[in-house]
Design a protein around this motif. Structure first.
Motif: not given
Ligand SMILES: *Cc1c(COP(=O)(O)O)cnc(C)c1O
Length: 391
Positions: A90-107
Protein backbone atom coordinates in the motif's frame (compact mmCIF):
# COMPACT_ATOMS: atom_id res chain seq x y z
CA UNK A 1 18.88 -28.40 18.50
CA UNK A 2 19.44 -25.32 16.35
CA UNK A 3 16.10 -24.46 14.79
CA UNK A 4 15.98 -21.70 12.20
CA UNK A 5 12.88 -19.91 11.01
CA UNK A 6 14.42 -19.91 7.52
CA UNK A 7 17.66 -21.79 6.80
CA UNK A 8 19.58 -20.02 4.04
CA UNK A 9 22.87 -21.59 5.11
CA UNK A 10 21.65 -25.11 4.32
CA UNK A 11 20.73 -23.88 0.86
CA UNK A 12 24.08 -22.14 0.37
CA UNK A 13 25.97 -25.35 1.13
CA UNK A 14 24.18 -26.99 -1.81
CA UNK A 15 24.95 -24.34 -4.42
CA UNK A 16 28.13 -22.78 -3.03
CA UNK A 17 30.33 -23.65 -6.03
CA UNK A 18 27.88 -22.40 -8.64
CA UNK A 19 27.21 -19.15 -6.78
CA UNK A 20 30.87 -18.41 -6.29
CA UNK A 21 31.61 -19.18 -9.93
CA UNK A 22 28.79 -16.90 -11.11
CA UNK A 23 29.83 -14.03 -8.86
CA UNK A 24 33.44 -14.43 -9.97
CA UNK A 25 32.30 -14.26 -13.60
CA UNK A 26 30.65 -10.90 -12.94
CA UNK A 27 33.79 -9.60 -11.25
CA UNK A 28 35.88 -10.81 -14.18
CA UNK A 29 33.77 -9.55 -17.06
CA UNK A 30 33.23 -6.28 -15.25
CA UNK A 31 29.71 -5.44 -16.44
CA UNK A 32 28.34 -4.54 -13.06
CA UNK A 33 25.23 -2.73 -14.25
CA UNK A 34 22.66 -4.61 -16.38
CA UNK A 35 25.23 -7.09 -17.63
CA UNK A 36 24.55 -10.31 -19.52
CA UNK A 37 23.49 -12.13 -16.36
CA UNK A 38 20.58 -9.73 -15.86
CA UNK A 39 19.27 -10.32 -19.37
CA UNK A 40 19.80 -14.08 -19.11
CA UNK A 41 17.86 -14.06 -15.83
CA UNK A 42 15.00 -12.02 -17.31
CA UNK A 43 14.69 -14.49 -20.17
CA UNK A 44 14.72 -17.45 -17.81
CA UNK A 45 12.21 -15.89 -15.40
CA UNK A 46 9.73 -14.85 -18.09
CA UNK A 47 9.85 -18.38 -19.54
CA UNK A 48 9.32 -19.84 -16.09
CA UNK A 49 6.38 -17.60 -15.27
CA UNK A 50 4.89 -17.70 -18.75
CA UNK A 51 4.73 -13.99 -19.55
CA UNK A 52 6.18 -12.30 -22.59
CA UNK A 53 8.35 -9.93 -20.57
CA UNK A 54 10.25 -9.86 -17.30
CA UNK A 55 11.77 -6.59 -16.09
CA UNK A 56 14.05 -7.19 -13.13
CA UNK A 57 14.49 -4.37 -10.64
CA UNK A 58 15.96 -3.35 -7.32
CA UNK A 59 13.28 -4.73 -4.95
CA UNK A 60 9.73 -6.01 -4.69
CA UNK A 61 8.69 -2.56 -3.52
CA UNK A 62 10.19 -0.97 -6.63
CA UNK A 63 8.51 -3.62 -8.79
CA UNK A 64 5.14 -2.42 -7.43
CA UNK A 65 6.15 1.22 -7.79
CA UNK A 66 7.24 0.72 -11.41
CA UNK A 67 3.95 -1.05 -12.16
CA UNK A 68 1.89 1.79 -10.68
CA UNK A 69 3.99 4.44 -12.45
CA UNK A 70 3.61 2.58 -15.76
CA UNK A 71 -0.19 2.65 -15.52
CA UNK A 72 -0.02 6.31 -14.57
CA UNK A 73 -1.24 6.31 -10.97
CA UNK A 74 -1.29 9.90 -9.79
CA UNK A 75 -2.69 12.10 -7.04
CA UNK A 76 -6.13 11.02 -5.76
CA UNK A 77 -6.31 7.89 -7.90
CA UNK A 78 -7.95 5.02 -6.04
CA UNK A 79 -6.27 1.65 -5.77
CA UNK A 80 -8.04 -1.20 -3.97
CA UNK A 81 -5.89 -3.54 -1.92
CA UNK A 82 -5.75 -5.67 1.23
CA UNK A 83 -4.78 -4.39 4.68
CA UNK A 84 -3.37 -7.81 5.64
CA UNK A 85 0.00 -7.60 3.90
CA UNK A 86 3.47 -6.16 4.15
CA UNK A 87 3.41 -2.36 4.18
CA UNK A 88 5.05 -2.06 0.74
CA UNK A 89 1.86 -3.15 -1.05
CA UNK A 90 0.00 0.00 0.00
CA UNK A 91 2.97 2.28 0.61
CA UNK A 92 3.67 2.61 -3.10
CA UNK A 93 0.09 3.78 -3.73
CA UNK A 94 0.45 6.59 -1.19
CA UNK A 95 3.92 7.46 -2.41
CA UNK A 96 2.43 8.41 -5.80
CA UNK A 97 -0.35 10.40 -4.14
CA UNK A 98 -2.93 7.70 -4.77
CA UNK A 99 -5.44 6.55 -2.19
CA UNK A 100 -5.38 2.96 -0.97
CA UNK A 101 -8.88 1.65 -0.32
CA UNK A 102 -8.50 -1.36 1.95
CA UNK A 103 -10.71 -4.37 1.38
CA UNK A 104 -10.99 -7.02 4.08
CA UNK A 105 -9.71 -10.58 3.67
CA UNK A 106 -11.29 -13.99 3.38
CA UNK A 107 -11.12 -15.68 6.79
CA UNK A 108 -9.77 -18.93 5.33
CA UNK A 109 -7.32 -17.89 2.61
CA UNK A 110 -6.32 -14.51 4.16
CA UNK A 111 -6.43 -13.05 0.65
CA UNK A 112 -8.64 -10.17 -0.52
CA UNK A 113 -12.33 -11.06 -0.19
CA UNK A 114 -14.09 -10.84 -3.51
CA UNK A 115 -17.55 -9.98 -2.13
CA UNK A 116 -16.04 -7.17 -0.09
CA UNK A 117 -14.19 -5.87 -3.13
CA UNK A 118 -17.52 -5.50 -4.96
CA UNK A 119 -19.01 -3.65 -1.98
CA UNK A 120 -15.99 -1.36 -1.62
CA UNK A 121 -16.25 -0.37 -5.30
CA UNK A 122 -19.91 0.59 -4.87
CA UNK A 123 -19.16 2.42 -1.61
CA UNK A 124 -16.48 4.48 -3.35
CA UNK A 125 -18.79 5.28 -6.28
CA UNK A 126 -21.54 6.45 -3.94
CA UNK A 127 -19.12 7.90 -1.37
CA UNK A 128 -21.16 5.98 1.17
CA UNK A 129 -19.27 4.39 4.08
CA UNK A 130 -22.49 2.68 5.17
CA UNK A 131 -22.12 0.34 2.22
CA UNK A 132 -18.50 -0.45 3.07
CA UNK A 133 -15.84 1.32 5.17
CA UNK A 134 -13.91 3.68 2.89
CA UNK A 135 -11.26 6.31 3.65
CA UNK A 136 -12.81 9.40 5.18
CA UNK A 137 -10.81 11.53 2.78
CA UNK A 138 -13.01 10.07 0.04
CA UNK A 139 -16.31 10.01 1.94
CA UNK A 140 -16.01 13.60 3.14
CA UNK A 141 -14.77 15.22 -0.05
CA UNK A 142 -16.72 16.68 -2.97
CA UNK A 143 -13.86 15.92 -5.31
CA UNK A 144 -14.19 13.25 -7.91
CA UNK A 145 -11.78 10.37 -7.53
CA UNK A 146 -11.04 7.91 -10.26
CA UNK A 147 -10.84 4.23 -9.55
CA UNK A 148 -7.79 2.85 -11.30
CA UNK A 149 -6.47 -0.46 -10.06
CA UNK A 150 -6.54 -3.41 -7.70
CA UNK A 151 -3.41 -4.80 -6.07
CA UNK A 152 -4.16 -8.35 -4.97
CA UNK A 153 -1.62 -10.08 -2.74
CA UNK A 154 -0.77 -13.79 -2.83
CA UNK A 155 -0.31 -14.02 0.90
CA UNK A 156 2.08 -16.63 2.32
CA UNK A 157 2.45 -18.06 -1.19
CA UNK A 158 -1.22 -18.77 -1.92
CA UNK A 159 -2.56 -17.07 -5.04
CA UNK A 160 -5.60 -14.83 -4.65
CA UNK A 161 -8.77 -15.62 -6.59
CA UNK A 162 -7.83 -14.05 -9.93
CA UNK A 163 -10.74 -15.46 -11.96
CA UNK A 164 -13.11 -13.41 -9.81
CA UNK A 165 -10.80 -10.43 -9.29
CA UNK A 166 -10.08 -10.07 -13.02
CA UNK A 167 -13.80 -10.26 -13.77
CA UNK A 168 -14.64 -7.48 -11.31
CA UNK A 169 -11.77 -5.42 -12.69
CA UNK A 170 -13.01 -5.80 -16.23
CA UNK A 171 -16.54 -4.73 -15.26
CA UNK A 172 -15.14 -1.63 -13.60
CA UNK A 173 -12.32 -0.68 -15.96
CA UNK A 174 -9.59 -1.41 -13.42
CA UNK A 175 -6.05 -2.71 -13.90
CA UNK A 176 -5.11 -5.72 -11.76
CA UNK A 177 -1.63 -5.96 -10.29
CA UNK A 178 -0.57 -9.22 -8.67
CA UNK A 179 1.69 -8.72 -5.66
CA UNK A 180 3.45 -12.05 -5.94
CA UNK A 181 6.30 -11.13 -3.58
CA UNK A 182 5.55 -14.24 -1.54
CA UNK A 183 4.18 -16.52 -4.25
CA UNK A 184 6.92 -16.90 -6.84
CA UNK A 185 6.63 -20.48 -8.13
CA UNK A 186 3.05 -20.95 -6.88
CA UNK A 187 0.29 -22.08 -9.24
CA UNK A 188 -3.35 -21.18 -9.85
CA UNK A 189 -5.33 -23.41 -12.22
CA UNK A 190 -2.08 -24.56 -13.83
CA UNK A 191 -0.70 -21.05 -14.36
CA UNK A 192 2.28 -19.66 -12.51
CA UNK A 193 2.06 -16.83 -9.98
CA UNK A 194 2.99 -13.41 -11.41
CA UNK A 195 1.18 -14.27 -14.67
CA UNK A 196 -2.33 -14.10 -13.25
CA UNK A 197 -3.17 -10.40 -13.68
CA UNK A 198 -2.34 -7.53 -16.05
CA UNK A 199 0.97 -7.04 -14.25
CA UNK A 200 2.77 -9.36 -11.84
CA UNK A 201 5.35 -8.21 -9.29
CA UNK A 202 7.71 -10.24 -7.15
CA UNK A 203 10.52 -9.79 -4.66
CA UNK A 204 13.86 -11.54 -4.33
CA UNK A 205 14.41 -10.40 -0.73
CA UNK A 206 16.49 -13.20 0.86
CA UNK A 207 13.59 -14.65 2.89
CA UNK A 208 11.18 -14.97 -0.06
CA UNK A 209 10.72 -18.33 -1.85
CA UNK A 210 13.24 -17.27 -4.51
CA UNK A 211 15.64 -14.94 -2.73
CA UNK A 212 18.96 -13.37 -3.63
CA UNK A 213 21.69 -12.12 -1.28
CA UNK A 214 20.42 -8.57 -1.00
CA UNK A 215 17.48 -6.69 -2.45
CA UNK A 216 15.90 -7.54 -5.78
CA UNK A 217 12.60 -7.83 -7.57
CA UNK A 218 10.90 -8.23 -10.93
CA UNK A 219 7.84 -7.18 -12.91
CA UNK A 220 6.10 -9.56 -15.34
CA UNK A 221 3.89 -8.42 -18.19
CA UNK A 222 2.65 -9.51 -21.61
CA UNK A 223 2.07 -6.03 -23.05
CA UNK A 224 4.99 -4.76 -25.16
CA UNK A 225 4.01 -1.14 -24.48
CA UNK A 226 3.98 -1.58 -20.71
CA UNK A 227 7.25 -3.52 -20.82
CA UNK A 228 8.97 -0.72 -22.75
CA UNK A 229 7.56 1.87 -20.39
CA UNK A 230 8.75 -0.08 -17.36
CA UNK A 231 12.25 -0.56 -18.77
CA UNK A 232 12.39 3.20 -19.27
CA UNK A 233 11.08 3.96 -15.77
CA UNK A 234 13.66 1.56 -14.31
CA UNK A 235 16.47 3.76 -15.64
CA UNK A 236 15.50 7.41 -15.01
CA UNK A 237 12.77 7.43 -17.66
CA UNK A 238 15.34 7.03 -20.36
CA UNK A 239 14.64 7.20 -24.10
CA UNK A 240 17.09 5.86 -26.66
CA UNK A 241 19.86 6.15 -24.08
CA UNK A 242 20.25 7.42 -20.57
CA UNK A 243 20.93 10.99 -21.63
CA UNK A 244 17.56 11.25 -23.32
CA UNK A 245 14.90 11.41 -20.63
CA UNK A 246 11.29 11.02 -21.68
CA UNK A 247 9.62 10.87 -18.29
CA UNK A 248 10.33 10.97 -14.58
CA UNK A 249 11.71 7.62 -13.56
CA UNK A 250 13.82 5.83 -10.98
CA UNK A 251 17.15 4.19 -10.52
CA UNK A 252 15.73 0.75 -9.88
CA UNK A 253 17.91 -1.81 -11.63
CA UNK A 254 18.70 -5.26 -10.28
CA UNK A 255 22.36 -5.66 -9.31
CA UNK A 256 24.20 -7.89 -11.74
CA UNK A 257 25.74 -9.80 -8.84
CA UNK A 258 22.26 -10.56 -7.53
CA UNK A 259 21.25 -11.79 -10.98
CA UNK A 260 24.22 -14.15 -10.86
CA UNK A 261 23.05 -15.45 -7.47
CA UNK A 262 19.48 -15.91 -8.70
CA UNK A 263 20.57 -17.85 -11.77
CA UNK A 264 22.33 -20.35 -9.52
CA UNK A 265 19.27 -20.59 -7.28
CA UNK A 266 16.91 -21.16 -10.21
CA UNK A 267 18.63 -24.52 -10.81
CA UNK A 268 17.32 -25.89 -7.51
CA UNK A 269 14.14 -23.81 -7.22
CA UNK A 270 11.59 -26.40 -8.38
CA UNK A 271 13.16 -28.98 -6.11
CA UNK A 272 12.89 -26.53 -3.22
CA UNK A 273 9.22 -25.89 -3.99
CA UNK A 274 8.56 -29.64 -3.85
CA UNK A 275 10.40 -29.84 -0.54
CA UNK A 276 8.37 -26.93 0.89
CA UNK A 277 5.21 -28.78 -0.14
CA UNK A 278 6.42 -31.88 1.75
CA UNK A 279 7.22 -29.82 4.84
CA UNK A 280 3.76 -28.22 4.75
CA UNK A 281 2.04 -31.58 4.34
CA UNK A 282 3.98 -33.02 7.29
CA UNK A 283 2.95 -30.06 9.46
CA UNK A 284 -0.69 -30.46 8.36
CA UNK A 285 -0.65 -34.12 9.27
CA UNK A 286 1.14 -33.71 12.59
CA UNK A 287 -1.05 -30.78 13.67
CA UNK A 288 -4.32 -32.47 12.69
CA UNK A 289 -4.71 -33.90 16.19
CA UNK A 290 -4.43 -30.46 17.81
CA UNK A 291 -7.89 -28.92 18.15
CA UNK A 292 -6.53 -25.51 19.18
CA UNK A 293 -4.71 -25.09 15.87
CA UNK A 294 -6.19 -24.30 12.46
CA UNK A 295 -3.80 -25.29 9.66
CA UNK A 296 -3.54 -23.36 6.35
CA UNK A 297 -6.39 -23.73 3.89
CA UNK A 298 -5.46 -24.26 0.22
CA UNK A 299 -8.47 -24.25 -2.14
CA UNK A 300 -8.68 -26.61 -5.14
CA UNK A 301 -6.45 -25.91 -8.13
CA UNK A 302 -3.87 -23.95 -6.17
CA UNK A 303 -0.29 -24.86 -5.36
CA UNK A 304 1.22 -22.67 -2.67
CA UNK A 305 4.89 -21.70 -2.73
CA UNK A 306 4.78 -21.83 1.09
CA UNK A 307 6.61 -18.59 1.78
CA UNK A 308 5.17 -19.01 5.27
CA UNK A 309 3.39 -21.75 7.16
CA UNK A 310 0.88 -19.72 9.17
CA UNK A 311 -1.63 -21.12 11.62
CA UNK A 312 -4.52 -19.71 13.60
CA UNK A 313 -4.18 -20.55 17.27
CA UNK A 314 -5.75 -20.03 20.66
CA UNK A 315 -3.79 -18.05 23.34
CA UNK A 316 -1.32 -17.00 20.66
CA UNK A 317 1.02 -14.81 22.68
CA UNK A 318 1.43 -17.42 25.43
CA UNK A 319 2.14 -20.10 22.85
CA UNK A 320 4.84 -17.94 21.26
CA UNK A 321 6.50 -17.43 24.64
CA UNK A 322 6.35 -21.15 25.37
CA UNK A 323 7.90 -22.02 21.99
CA UNK A 324 10.59 -19.41 22.44
CA UNK A 325 11.65 -21.07 25.70
CA UNK A 326 11.92 -24.31 23.74
CA UNK A 327 14.19 -22.46 21.26
CA UNK A 328 11.57 -22.55 18.51
CA UNK A 329 11.47 -19.29 16.54
CA UNK A 330 8.12 -17.97 15.30
CA UNK A 331 6.96 -14.77 13.62
CA UNK A 332 3.71 -12.86 13.41
CA UNK A 333 2.66 -11.82 9.90
CA UNK A 334 1.08 -9.32 10.42
CA UNK A 335 0.50 -7.91 13.91
CA UNK A 336 -1.14 -4.64 12.75
CA UNK A 337 -3.34 -4.48 9.64
CA UNK A 338 -2.37 -1.56 7.41
CA UNK A 339 -5.59 0.43 7.87
CA UNK A 340 -4.66 0.77 11.57
CA UNK A 341 -1.00 1.66 10.99
CA UNK A 342 0.00 5.17 11.96
CA UNK A 343 1.44 5.75 8.49
CA UNK A 344 -2.06 5.45 7.04
CA UNK A 345 -3.82 7.53 9.72
CA UNK A 346 -4.45 10.24 7.16
CA UNK A 347 -6.92 7.98 5.36
CA UNK A 348 -9.22 8.09 8.38
CA UNK A 349 -9.86 4.41 9.06
CA UNK A 350 -10.76 3.27 12.55
CA UNK A 351 -10.68 0.06 14.54
CA UNK A 352 -13.56 -2.22 13.66
CA UNK A 353 -13.64 -1.16 10.00
CA UNK A 354 -12.07 -4.35 8.66
CA UNK A 355 -12.86 -6.93 11.30
CA UNK A 356 -11.55 -10.13 9.77
CA UNK A 357 -8.08 -8.66 9.24
CA UNK A 358 -8.13 -7.29 12.77
CA UNK A 359 -9.19 -10.65 14.25
CA UNK A 360 -6.74 -12.73 12.24
CA UNK A 361 -3.91 -10.35 13.20
CA UNK A 362 -4.51 -11.33 16.84
CA UNK A 363 -4.58 -15.09 16.26
CA UNK A 364 -2.05 -15.85 13.56
CA UNK A 365 1.51 -17.13 13.96
CA UNK A 366 4.01 -18.56 11.49
CA UNK A 367 6.12 -21.63 12.25
CA UNK A 368 9.61 -22.29 10.86
CA UNK A 369 9.32 -23.05 7.13
CA UNK A 370 12.06 -23.75 4.60
CA UNK A 371 12.90 -26.58 2.19
CA UNK A 372 15.54 -28.06 4.48
CA UNK A 373 13.39 -28.49 7.58
CA UNK A 374 13.58 -32.16 8.51
CA UNK A 375 10.92 -34.39 9.96
CA UNK A 376 12.65 -34.75 13.33
CA UNK A 377 12.70 -31.01 13.94
CA UNK A 378 9.11 -30.65 12.76
CA UNK A 379 8.06 -33.34 15.19
CA UNK A 380 9.85 -31.52 18.02
CA UNK A 381 8.07 -28.28 17.07
CA UNK A 382 4.63 -29.87 16.87
CA UNK A 383 5.18 -31.86 20.09
CA UNK A 384 5.91 -28.57 21.86
CA UNK A 385 2.74 -26.99 20.45
CA UNK A 386 0.71 -29.96 21.68
CA UNK A 387 2.49 -29.89 25.05
CA UNK A 388 1.50 -26.24 25.45
CA UNK A 389 -2.19 -26.98 24.97
CA UNK A 390 -2.07 -30.04 27.24
CA UNK A 391 -0.52 -28.32 30.24
C1 LIG B 1 8.32 -8.60 0.77
C2 LIG B 1 7.08 -8.03 0.21
C3 LIG B 1 7.08 -6.87 -0.57
C4 LIG B 1 8.30 -6.01 -0.76
O1 LIG B 1 9.41 -6.63 -1.28
P1 LIG B 1 10.86 -6.00 -1.02
O2 LIG B 1 11.72 -6.77 -1.97
O3 LIG B 1 11.21 -6.25 0.41
O4 LIG B 1 10.82 -4.57 -1.35
C5 LIG B 1 5.89 -6.45 -1.12
N1 LIG B 1 4.75 -7.13 -0.91
C6 LIG B 1 4.71 -8.25 -0.15
C7 LIG B 1 3.41 -8.95 0.02
C8 LIG B 1 5.87 -8.73 0.45
O5 LIG B 1 5.82 -9.81 1.21
Amino acid sequence: MDIRFIDLKAQYRLIEKKIEQNIKDVLTHGQYILGPYVYELEERLSKYVGTKHCITCSSGTDALLIALMAIGIKKNDIVFTTPFTFVATAEVISLLGGIPVFVDIDEKTFNIKVDDLKKAIIAVDKKDPNIYPIPQIIAKSHKKFSKRAIIAVDLFGLCADYHEINKIAQENGLVVIEDGAQSFGAEYFGKKACSLANIGCTSFFPAKPLGCYGDGGAVFVDSDDLANLMRSIRVHGQGKDKYENLRIGLNARLDTIQAAVLLAKMDIFDDELAKRQEVAERYNKMLAQCREVQVPYIPENRLSSWAQYSIIVKRRDHLIKFLKQAKIPTNIYYPIPLHLQKAFNYLGYKEGDLKISEDIAKQIVSLPMHPYLDEKIQKYIVDKVIEFYNQ
